[in-house]
Design a protein around this motif. Structure first.
Motif, PDB file in Angstrom:
ATOM      1  N   TRP A  99       2.690  10.507   3.876  1.00 38.34           N
ATOM      2  CA  TRP A  99       3.308  11.582   4.556  1.00 38.34           C
ATOM      3  C   TRP A  99       2.537  11.547   6.078  1.00 38.34           C
ATOM      4  N   GLU A 100       3.542  12.710   6.903  1.00 38.45           N
ATOM      5  CA  GLU A 100       2.793  13.304   8.229  1.00 38.45           C
ATOM      6  C   GLU A 100       2.458  13.284   8.191  1.00 38.45           C
ATOM      7  N   SER A 101       1.215  14.366   7.040  1.00 42.62           N
ATOM      8  CA  SER A 101       0.014  15.047   7.081  1.00 42.62           C
ATOM      9  C   SER A 101      -0.917  14.455   6.991  1.00 42.62           C
ATOM     10  N   TYR A 102      -1.315  13.216   6.318  1.00 40.46           N
ATOM     11  CA  TYR A 102      -2.187  12.981   5.893  1.00 40.46           C
ATOM     12  C   TYR A 102      -1.914  11.051   6.964  1.00 40.46           C
ATOM     13  N   ALA A 103      -0.907  11.315   8.079  1.00 42.88           N
ATOM     14  CA  ALA A 103      -0.755  10.196   8.878  1.00 42.88           C
ATOM     15  C   ALA A 103      -1.670  11.422  10.500  1.00 42.88           C
ATOM     16  N   ARG A 104      -1.565  13.098  10.645  1.00 41.66           N
ATOM     17  CA  ARG A 104      -1.813  13.323  11.223  1.00 41.66           C
ATOM     18  C   ARG A 104      -3.146  13.603  11.265  1.00 41.66           C
ATOM     19  N   ILE A 105      -4.504  14.157   9.972  1.00 44.72           N
ATOM     20  CA  ILE A 105      -5.982  13.773   9.679  1.00 44.72           C
ATOM     21  C   ILE A 105      -6.429  12.175   9.886  1.00 44.72           C
ATOM     22  N   TYR A 106      -5.484  11.221   9.983  1.00 44.26           N
ATOM     23  CA  TYR A 106      -6.149  10.233  10.063  1.00 44.26           C
ATOM     24  C   TYR A 106      -6.120   9.732  11.493  1.00 44.26           C
ATOM     25  N   THR A 107      -5.447  10.015  12.272  1.00 43.39           N
ATOM     26  CA  THR A 107      -4.843   9.671  13.935  1.00 43.39           C
ATOM     27  C   THR A 107      -5.154  10.556  14.573  1.00 43.39           C
ATOM     28  N   LEU A 158       0.938  -1.253   0.045  1.00 39.68           N
ATOM     29  CA  LEU A 158      -0.065   0.193  -0.336  1.00 39.68           C
ATOM     30  C   LEU A 158       0.965   1.542  -0.020  1.00 39.68           C
ATOM     31  N   ASN A 159       2.112   1.360  -0.769  1.00 40.26           N
ATOM     32  CA  ASN A 159       2.183   2.590  -1.290  1.00 40.26           C
ATOM     33  C   ASN A 159       1.592   3.875  -1.404  1.00 40.26           C
ATOM     34  N   GLU A 160       1.829   4.748  -0.724  1.00 37.53           N
ATOM     35  CA  GLU A 160       1.278   6.309  -1.095  1.00 37.53           C
ATOM     36  C   GLU A 160      -0.520   5.759  -0.615  1.00 37.53           C
ATOM     37  N   ALA A 161      -0.307   5.236   0.627  1.00 31.78           N
ATOM     38  CA  ALA A 161      -1.776   4.738   1.897  1.00 31.78           C
ATOM     39  C   ALA A 161      -2.667   5.744   2.131  1.00 31.78           C
ATOM     40  N   GLN A 162      -2.376   7.050   1.124  1.00 33.28           N
ATOM     41  CA  GLN A 162      -3.641   7.834   1.254  1.00 33.28           C
ATOM     42  C   GLN A 162      -4.786   7.616  -0.025  1.00 33.28           C
ATOM     43  N   TYR A 163      -4.442   7.299  -0.801  1.00 32.41           N
ATOM     44  CA  TYR A 163      -4.773   6.579  -1.530  1.00 32.41           C
ATOM     45  C   TYR A 163      -6.479   4.990  -1.697  1.00 32.41           C
ATOM     46  N   TYR A 164      -5.161   4.739  -0.637  1.00 30.46           N
ATOM     47  CA  TYR A 164      -6.286   3.884   0.039  1.00 30.46           C
ATOM     48  C   TYR A 164      -7.391   4.322   0.934  1.00 30.46           C
ATOM     49  N   LEU A 165      -6.687   4.438   2.372  1.00 29.12           N
ATOM     50  CA  LEU A 165      -7.409   4.399   3.354  1.00 29.12           C
ATOM     51  C   LEU A 165      -7.797   5.965   3.295  1.00 29.12           C
ATOM     52  N   GLY A 166      -7.460   6.670   2.635  1.00 26.85           N
ATOM     53  CA  GLY A 166      -8.189   8.577   2.082  1.00 26.85           C
ATOM     54  C   GLY A 166      -9.182   8.501   1.234  1.00 26.85           C
ATOM     55  N   GLY A 204     -12.201   4.822   2.226  1.00 24.49           N
ATOM     56  CA  GLY A 204     -11.259   3.954   2.750  1.00 24.49           C
ATOM     57  C   GLY A 204     -11.200   3.498   4.418  1.00 24.49           C
ATOM     58  N   GLU A 205     -12.330   3.842   4.876  1.00 28.31           N
ATOM     59  CA  GLU A 205     -13.341   3.052   5.846  1.00 28.31           C
ATOM     60  C   GLU A 205     -13.812   1.571   5.858  1.00 28.31           C
ATOM     61  N   ARG A 206     -14.010   1.651   4.655  1.00 34.36           N
ATOM     62  CA  ARG A 206     -14.089  -0.030   4.172  1.00 34.36           C
ATOM     63  C   ARG A 206     -12.691  -0.614   3.956  1.00 34.36           C
ATOM     64  N   ILE A 207     -12.120   0.027   3.552  1.00 28.64           N
ATOM     65  CA  ILE A 207     -10.193  -0.771   3.292  1.00 28.64           C
ATOM     66  C   ILE A 207      -9.721  -0.851   4.210  1.00 28.64           C
ATOM     67  N   ALA A 208     -10.041   0.180   5.534  1.00 29.04           N
ATOM     68  CA  ALA A 208      -9.658  -0.446   6.488  1.00 29.04           C
ATOM     69  C   ALA A 208     -10.320  -1.462   7.712  1.00 29.04           C
TER      70      ALA A 208
END
Length: 777
Positions: free
Chosen positions: A211-219, A171-179, A185-189
């Protein structure tokens, strides 16, 4: 025999002390990691129908490992574009995060499923680290699956249930999956969680990068009272994040230098161009990308600014040529524009497409898959460009407060066709006050298309703009019944418009889509139904939500208790409130204040006062926001003397550097009649605030607002108050308002709301109505 917890091993290893990094020996691509215990590993699945390919069959560049510079021989060489068929990777230099990653891979090789997401900024070596880590699994016959087609998110969700054991999910560039939007994205998670925790599907290994910015949004947990957009993703990422530093330590640079001396020309070339330990970025060409941007011609820089703004405001990776052509015009000043050749855009694209170190270009032509191709003008159909990741991130940081010029917005209407792009850019336009343009973009969306953050778009529907309620009807057609927050606002709008029956219908339809574990959504929907007179339905929702409630969350428990009470379930409401009071953390002054307010409404003033008193004794008086909430509560339940004492204490102790909290306390003081105290607090706060800053502007507007709300202030003759009432100040307000709107804060302005929004040049828009709006296409 009990099944091992699939997360216990990786959590334990992520917490272990990091050992000193070691060097990988051998050929440039072959890496010897800590050996995996093959005697315990079961044979890999070799069925022909298994997803993915054997790891050894993958080209790392097809897994999005950045090509490194293909250095030419000789000193002072600038390097050349690597040929895909012959490109090699430089020798890998291990860092501390590689040790942690190795432990997780070892666990997978021994039969225990695991997941880890590498967190770091662009071009820091995240993807390369994952590639090196999985090499031992290749010898065990593991496969690697990179979900990509028809889109990353669709591919992942469609086939995660078909994953065989002994597979790496990439899942490289995981924001395209989880976001992914629309709840995808929620269903994939959730599907990944199921895969990792199902015993008969082990072992699998999930590797991702963010990227850190996406990680902050998701967590980040949602704010109280707001919908939880990333609950499943946040749970999935908990304990599964591995930070990757942006630079190499001095000892690691020394290791790289030794490898360069031993003949690695790629490392030698990169080290000659590396500053501040940013070796990975140099290998990927990032510094040269930045230099090329900074020294670009006016036309090329205009095209790059258009691409940067498009990406940071929500438009997808592949940018249509027609959009870049039209959108870039107004980024160039008149003198420079007059000197351009007729074909300046073509020259700009040639300039920005020239590769830099590492084979990257500032802007490169993309070849999207057939289903992704845009329907632009016939002469540009299918031609798209993609901005380099490093420049995209640079643009997000450097241009965050800038608003694109009119040509950019016109191009969004004339050239964008992807529904997701249109929905996201409509939100960005709305946040900057371009309400008419927002509507025109919305009208281009296909029927039943779910919107991105539709609440922002709903706010464009003032009575002046939508007198005949055609816009309201449009929002009903595009509403997602599972978006409880939006449904409740839409129902309230319908009620205000006199369409009570429609309001009840849309709110009632949302009940079947409601996840009772979403307590805030349940409370919001129940309260709306109560207001609409559907008390029985509200009672059902709140009763079902109560067992899901976490009593340790005092704020939410109190809100649910009040919602139960409004729905006629007073006994259940009182029971919940008292249960929450037994779990109360007195230091949680906001939760305590809300709980005391609930108890007072439930007819328990004595217990409400007890809760409030506990909070008073434990409050951090320097936290003006929490103090103002508690002061408001004491005033609400009639304890005016205690409210006044606490307010004055807070005024003396507040951290005046926190403008938002100071403003809350000023409002509270004014609300309890302490206008002069509120004004003095604001004036003192100005001394702790940088002059000519937006924070100072907010404080000054707050001071003016409170001064104008009373006719008995002793500060009426204060020079500052007199200045705030002058025409000179009004001019400054307009200037600061424009800067705020340009950065996307249209709905947060302290100045009066512009009912018709702004024209694309930033000036106040002339009157217009929804009915007259038609997109150009």
């Amino acid at each position: 025999m009990s099944t091992p917890n699939p997360r216990s091993h990786e959590t334990r290893n992520l917490a272990r002390d990091v050992q000193e990094s070691t060097l990988i020996q051998g050929e440039q691509v072959t890496v010897n990691l800590h050996p995996v215990k093959t005697d315990e590993a079961p044979p890999a699945d070799t069925r022909s129908d298994s997803l993915g390919l054997p790891i050894s069959d993958w080209d790392p560049h097809n897994l999005e490992v950045h090509p490194a510079v293909d250095a030419q021989s000789g000193s002072g060489s600038s390097g050349s574009l690597p040929q895909r068929s012959t490109v090699t990777l430089p020798t890998y230099v291990r860092r501390p995060h590689d040790e942690e990653l190795t432990h997780i891979v070892e666990a997978a090789g021994e039969g225990r499923s695991g997941m880890v997401v590498l967190i770091g900024s662009s071009s820091t070596g995240k993807t390369r680290a994952c590639w090196e880590a999985v090499q031992p699994l290749a010898d065990l016959g593991w496969r690697l699956w990179h979900p990509f087609d028809p889109s990353r998110a669709e591919a992942a969700l469609a086939d995660l249930e078909n994953i065989s054991p002994h597979t790496v999910i990439w899942l490289n560039e995981a924001q395209y999956y989880l976001g992914a939007s629309g709840g995808l994205g929620e269903r994939i998670a959730a599907a990944l969680h199921t895969l990792l925790t199902t015993p008969d599907r082990t072992p699998v290994l999930v590797l991702g990068t963010l990227w850190e910015s996406y990680a902050r949004i998701y967590t980040s947990p949602p704010k109280p009272g707001t919908a939880d957009q990333h609950a499943q993703v946040r749970m999935l990422l908990e304990g599964r994040q591995l930070p990757v530093p942006s630079g190499f330590e001095e000892s690691e640079i020394e290791t790289a230098k030794k490898l360069a001396e031993d003949g690695d020309s790629q490392l030698a070339h990169a080290l000659a161009h590396t500053r501040n330990g940013r070796l990975a970025q140099t290998l990927a060409g990032a510094p040269e990308l930045l230099r090329r941007y900074q020294t670009a011609s006016p036309g090329a820089k205009a095209v790059l600014h258009t691409a940067m703004d498009a990406r940071r405001l929500g438009i997808g990776l592949n940018l249509p040529l027609g959009f870049l052509d039209e959108g870039s015009e107004d980024y160039i000043c008149d003198d420079e524009y007059d000197s351009l050749e007729d074909d300046w855009v073509e020259h700009a694209l040639v300039e920005t497409s020239q590769p830099v170190h590492g084979g990257l270009s500032p802007l490169r032509q993309a070849r999207p898959r057939r289903h992704q191709r845009r329907k632009s003008a016939p002469e540009t159909r299918g031609i798209n460009y993609r901005l380099a990741d490093y420049l995209e991130q640079f643009g997000r940081e450097e241009r965050v407060e800038l608003c694109p010029p009119p040509s950019f917005w016109r191009a969004t209407e004339n050239h964008l066709t992807d529904p997701d792009d249109l929905a996201k850019i409509a939100k960005s336009a709305c946040e900057r006050g371009f309400l008419r343009h927002t509507v025109r973009l919305c009208l281009m969306l296909p029927p039943a298309r779910e919107l991105t953050s539709p609440i922002h778009l709903m706010m464009a529907l003032s009575p002046e703009v939508d007198p005949n309620r055609r816009g309201l009807k449009w929002f009903i057609e595009h509403a997602n019944p599972a978006d409880t927050n939006f449904i409740t606002i839409l129902a309230e709008e319908l009620k205000e418009a006199g369409q009570h029956e429609s309001a009840v219908q849309i709110a009632s339809q949302a009940i079947e889509y409601l996840d009772t574990a979403d307590i805030h959504g349940a409370i919001s929907l129940a309260d709306t139904l109560t207001v609409l007179g559907e008390v029985e339905s509200a009672a059902i929702i709140t009763t079902r939500a109560t067992p899901q409630n976490d009593l340790n969350d005092t704020f939410t428990s109190a809100a649910l208790a009040m919602s139960l009470n409004e729905a006629g379930e007073s006994h259940a409401a009182a029971k919940l409130a008292f249960q929450a009071s037994n779990r109360l953390d007195p230091s949680d002054s906001v939760g305590a204040s809300f709980l005391a307010r609930a108890m007072y409404k439930l007819g328990e003033p004595r217990f409400a006062l007890q809760v409030a008193k506990k909070a008073i004794h434990h409050i951090d008086i320097s936290d003006a926001g929490r103090a103002s909430e508690l002061v408001s509560l004491l005033h609400y339940i009639g304890e005016n003397e205690d409210a006044l004492k606490l307010a004055r204490r807070a005024s003396r102790s507040a951290d005046l550097r926190n403008t938002h909290q100071t403003g809350l306390l000023m409002d509270t003081l004014a609300r309890i009649g302490e206008h002069d105290s509120a004004l003095k607090l604001g004036i003192h706060a100005l001394d702790a605030t940088p002059a000519n800053s937006y924070k100072a502007f907010i404080l000054l507007e707050k001071i003016k607002e409170i001064a104008n709300s009373t006719t008995s202030s002793n500060l009426d003759k204060d020079p500052l108050i007199i200045h705030l009432r002058s025409s000179e100040w009004e001019s400054l307000v307009e200037e600061m308002d424009r800067e705020s709107m340009d950065s996307g804060s249209f709905f947060e302005l302290p100045s009066p709301f512009l009912p018709y929004g702004r024209d694309l040049d930033g000036s106040p828009a002339d009157p217009w109505i929804w009915d007259d709006q038609e997109p150009n296409r």
